[in-house]
Design an enzyme around this catalytic site. Structure first.
Site, PDB file in Angstrom:
ATOM      1  N   HIS A 106       0.825  -1.213   0.000  1.00 17.09           N
ATOM      2  CA  HIS A 106       0.000   0.000   0.000  1.00 17.09           C
ATOM      3  C   HIS A 106       0.854   1.256   0.000  1.00 17.09           C
ATOM      4  O   HIS A 106       1.928   1.306   0.603  1.00 17.09           O
ATOM      5  CB  HIS A 106      -1.008   0.003   1.156  1.00 17.09           C
ATOM      6  CG  HIS A 106      -0.435   0.007   2.537  1.00 17.09           C
ATOM      7  ND1 HIS A 106      -0.027   1.163   3.183  1.00 17.09           N
ATOM      8  CD2 HIS A 106      -0.219  -1.003   3.418  1.00 17.09           C
ATOM      9  CE1 HIS A 106       0.393   0.862   4.402  1.00 17.09           C
ATOM     10  NE2 HIS A 106       0.305  -0.439   4.569  1.00 17.09           N
ATOM     11  N   ASP A 121       0.056   4.452   1.073  1.00 18.78           N
ATOM     12  CA  ASP A 121      -0.075   5.448   2.141  1.00 18.78           C
ATOM     13  C   ASP A 121       0.726   5.053   3.374  1.00 18.78           C
ATOM     14  O   ASP A 121       1.100   3.890   3.555  1.00 18.78           O
ATOM     15  CB  ASP A 121      -1.544   5.643   2.525  1.00 18.78           C
ATOM     16  CG  ASP A 121      -2.204   4.356   2.997  1.00 18.78           C
ATOM     17  OD1 ASP A 121      -1.990   3.302   2.358  1.00 18.78           O
ATOM     18  OD2 ASP A 121      -2.927   4.379   4.011  1.00 18.78           O
ATOM     19  N   ASP A 144       6.432   1.084   6.981  1.00 17.77           N
ATOM     20  CA  ASP A 144       5.118   0.472   6.812  1.00 17.77           C
ATOM     21  C   ASP A 144       4.316   1.367   5.874  1.00 17.77           C
ATOM     22  O   ASP A 144       3.867   2.432   6.277  1.00 17.77           O
ATOM     23  CB  ASP A 144       4.425   0.339   8.174  1.00 17.77           C
ATOM     24  CG  ASP A 144       2.991  -0.121   8.098  1.00 17.77           C
ATOM     25  OD1 ASP A 144       2.590  -0.651   7.041  1.00 17.77           O
ATOM     26  OD2 ASP A 144       2.265   0.058   9.089  1.00 17.77           O
ATOM     27  N   GLU A 200      -4.790   2.250   2.957  1.00 11.48           N
ATOM     28  CA  GLU A 200      -4.842   1.042   3.781  1.00 11.48           C
ATOM     29  C   GLU A 200      -4.976   1.392   5.253  1.00 11.48           C
ATOM     30  O   GLU A 200      -5.653   0.700   6.010  1.00 11.48           O
ATOM     31  CB  GLU A 200      -3.577   0.199   3.543  1.00 11.48           C
ATOM     32  CG  GLU A 200      -3.607  -1.177   4.182  1.00 11.48           C
ATOM     33  CD  GLU A 200      -3.007  -1.230   5.581  1.00 11.48           C
ATOM     34  OE1 GLU A 200      -3.043  -2.301   6.214  1.00 11.48           O
ATOM     35  OE2 GLU A 200      -2.477  -0.188   6.054  1.00 11.48           O
ATOM     36  N   GLU A 201      -4.309   2.468   5.673  1.00  7.87           N
ATOM     37  CA  GLU A 201      -4.193   2.752   7.091  1.00  7.87           C
ATOM     38  C   GLU A 201      -5.470   3.328   7.714  1.00  7.87           C
ATOM     39  O   GLU A 201      -5.639   3.255   8.926  1.00  7.87           O
ATOM     40  CB  GLU A 201      -3.023   3.726   7.332  1.00  7.87           C
ATOM     41  CG  GLU A 201      -1.660   3.220   6.881  1.00  7.87           C
ATOM     42  CD  GLU A 201      -1.121   2.077   7.740  1.00  7.87           C
ATOM     43  OE1 GLU A 201      -1.858   1.580   8.609  1.00  7.87           O
ATOM     44  OE2 GLU A 201       0.035   1.689   7.536  1.00  7.87           O
ATOM     45  N   ASP A 203       3.569  -6.729   3.508  1.00  9.05           N
ATOM     46  CA  ASP A 203       3.238  -5.856   4.629  1.00  9.05           C
ATOM     47  C   ASP A 203       3.416  -6.526   5.986  1.00  9.05           C
ATOM     48  O   ASP A 203       2.942  -6.024   7.000  1.00  9.05           O
ATOM     49  CB  ASP A 203       1.790  -5.366   4.469  1.00  9.05           C
ATOM     50  CG  ASP A 203       1.511  -4.091   5.260  1.00  9.05           C
ATOM     51  OD1 ASP A 203       2.470  -3.477   5.750  1.00  9.05           O
ATOM     52  OD2 ASP A 203       0.332  -3.721   5.381  1.00  9.05           O
ATOM     53  N   HIS A 251       3.618   3.006  13.197  1.00 12.82           N
ATOM     54  CA  HIS A 251       2.541   3.938  13.558  1.00 12.82           C
ATOM     55  C   HIS A 251       2.936   4.868  14.700  1.00 12.82           C
ATOM     56  O   HIS A 251       2.074   5.538  15.273  1.00 12.82           O
ATOM     57  CB  HIS A 251       1.239   3.200  13.930  1.00 12.82           C
ATOM     58  CG  HIS A 251       0.682   2.372  12.821  1.00 12.82           C
ATOM     59  ND1 HIS A 251      -0.543   1.723  12.914  1.00 12.82           N
ATOM     60  CD2 HIS A 251       1.153   2.084  11.579  1.00 12.82           C
ATOM     61  CE1 HIS A 251      -0.777   1.066  11.788  1.00 12.82           C
ATOM     62  NE2 HIS A 251       0.248   1.265  10.973  1.00 12.82           N
TER      63      HIS A 251
END
Length: 484
Positions: free
Chosen positions: A75, A77, A114, A144-145, A168, A458
């Site tokens: 992904h 983003d 990520d 995705e996030e 991922d 994150h």
């Protein structure tokens, strides 16, 4: 050391290129255009669908034409999080990366490993001239996030591949073959307020110094949630001191365990010292509780005296609000009875905002079992409906059911053991991967997920292991050579 000189350069140079481009979830236009231009610069077929997913196709290398087409997926983003003390504008600036021993980090922000390293690895294959591989369909999804809306919008017929490698996973010794689904739970409402001239001192209470982390993969590590710590403090304050709640702001994205939170209380000036002392005492108790998992936890106060009338929560409404936030479950709800040490169901109380009596509470509930996810979401709804909140469910996405005996799973595990002399950990993860949604549109697609080791995703502590990226690259190339 320059990021561009790290090995394998085929990954790190592309990672540096995409990290120069702001790519927050739901704001991916720049990275979408970059990927389309990248594919076309290689004279490859590059297209986007209506929502913004990008698909780049590359023919098989000589001798691999008879192999089945493989979809490589990551992904575009990334999670945008920064420390409160970091001056950084994600909308206009690229990520400031640096090498720290065996790790690549960012200066006070998330790194974007990520899933930037997965994107970069696929770019390395697409731009290669000497790496053997079958026909490739490189699928780069968006958002995705914060909702997986890119994967949700995939339509049947766009992909022709029979196997999919999702890149991922965040441990280089793991082969992920399943994951949890999730649903966003949002509670909103308005509380009773009153104007008062009695309380002329504002005390701001701040929770900071927490590690934060991925609300799926890190939810079982005993980390503190800044929102929950703050509500624990507020419960004691409103019971033991003459204070009124004025405002709350804590946490950020649903998929990040909150690292920082703050609340503003109004009190009489003569009571301010007692409030500071009580917070200090509570801070010592809470710091001791989290001494092993959150050694940098800080509970601090600042004070401001004002000469204007305030609109604060009534005594009853502040008790109801704080009680509901404390009652809202955070953390592991149930462990899997099938997979050892795997979280089955959890919730993250991700963000709490209160201003002028109006509040919003954001949660992300995850589970590998749909009924368990529904039950925990129902519990959260019941909790907040008790104080009159409107509770909405949104962004529901399915889990990915494991097929441990599948051909691709066995092949991937065998190649890992042959390369590294040990068995990989074949497992399902509690984080949300897009494979479940992709599988809805393409039910016959066989999938596994692999990736390099990433820590602290994150959060601003996110870091990528340099030796692990090299190990992952070796594994990835060998897997491509040996697909069915």
């Amino acid at each position: 050391m320059s990021i561009h000189t790290l090995e394998p350069t085929a990954i790190w140079s592309h990672f540096a290129a995409i990290n120069a481009i702001p790519r927050a979830s739901k704001k991916e236009e720049a990275i979408i255009e970059f990927m389309l231009s990248f594919g076309k610069s290689l004279q490859l077929s590059a297209e986007r669908d209506e929502i913004g997913n990008v698909l780049i196709r590359k023919a098989a290398t000589a001798g691999y034409e008879s192999k089945k087409t493989v979809v490589l997926q990551a992904h575009l983003d990334m999670v945008h999080q920064k420390n409160a003390t970091t001056d950084f504008d994600f909308a206009t600036s690229g990520i400031n990366m640096f090498v720290d021993g065996d790790w690549v980090r960012a200066k006070g922000t998330t790194l974007g490993a990520d899933n930037g390293l997965g994107v970069a690895a696929i770019m390395g294959i697409l731009s290669s001239t000497d790496i053997p591989h079958p026909e490739i369909e490189a699928l780069f999804t968006i958002d995705e996030e914060t909702g997986m809306t890119g994967a949700k919008a995939l339509t049947p017929g766009w992909l022709t591949g029979k196997y999919l490698l999702n890149l991922d996973t965040e441990e280089d010794h793991e082969i992920t073959i399943g994951c949890a689904g999730g649903v966003d739970v949002t509670a909103t409402g308005a509380l009773s307020v009153e104007s008062t001239e009695e309380y002329q001192t504002l005390v701001e209470i701040s929770v900071s110094g927490l590690q934060g982390g991925h609300s799926g993969m890190d939810i079982n590590k005993g980390l503190a949630n800044a929102n929950k710590v703050l509500m624990r403090v507020l419960d004691t304050l409103i019971r033991e001191a003459d204070v009124r709640l004025y405002a709350v702001e804590g946490g950020g994205l649903r998929n990040a365990i909150p690292r920082e939170a703050k609340a503003t209380l109004a009190c009489r000036s003569v009571d301010a010292v007692a409030v500071h002392d009580l917070v200090k005492r509570l801070g010592q108790v809470i710091a001791k509780d989290y001494a092993h998992t959150e050694p940098n936890l800080v509970l601090s106060t600042t004070q401001t005296d004002i000469q204007e009338e305030l609109s604060v929560l009534t005594s009853n409404s502040q008790q109801e609000f704080v009680a509901a936030c404390n009652a809202a479950h955070h953390g592991v709800f149930r462990m899997s009875p099938v997979f050892p040490d795997l979280v089955e169901t959890s919730n993250n109380v991700a963000r709490i905002v209160l201003k002028q009596g109006k509040y919003t509470v954001l949660c992300l509930t995850r589970s590998a079992i749909q009924s368990s996810k529904d039950y925990l979401a129902m519990m959260l709804r019941s909790t907040f409906e008790l104080i009159g909140a409107e509770v909405a469910f949104s962004g529901d996405y399915p889990g990915w059911e494991p097929e441990p005996d599948g051909e691709l799973v066995q092949l991937t595990a065998d190649i890992y053991k042959r390369l590294f002399g040990e068995d990989p950990l074949v497992c399902a993860g509690h984080g949300g991967l897009e494979c479940g949604l992709i599988g809805e549109a393409y039910p016959d697609l066989k999938m596994v997920s692999i990736g390099p080791t990433i820590r602290g995703a994150h959060s601003p502590d996110e870091r990528a292991s340099i030796p692990s990226v090299a190990k992952f690259w070796t594994f990835f190339l060998e897997l491509l050579k040996n697909t069915p």
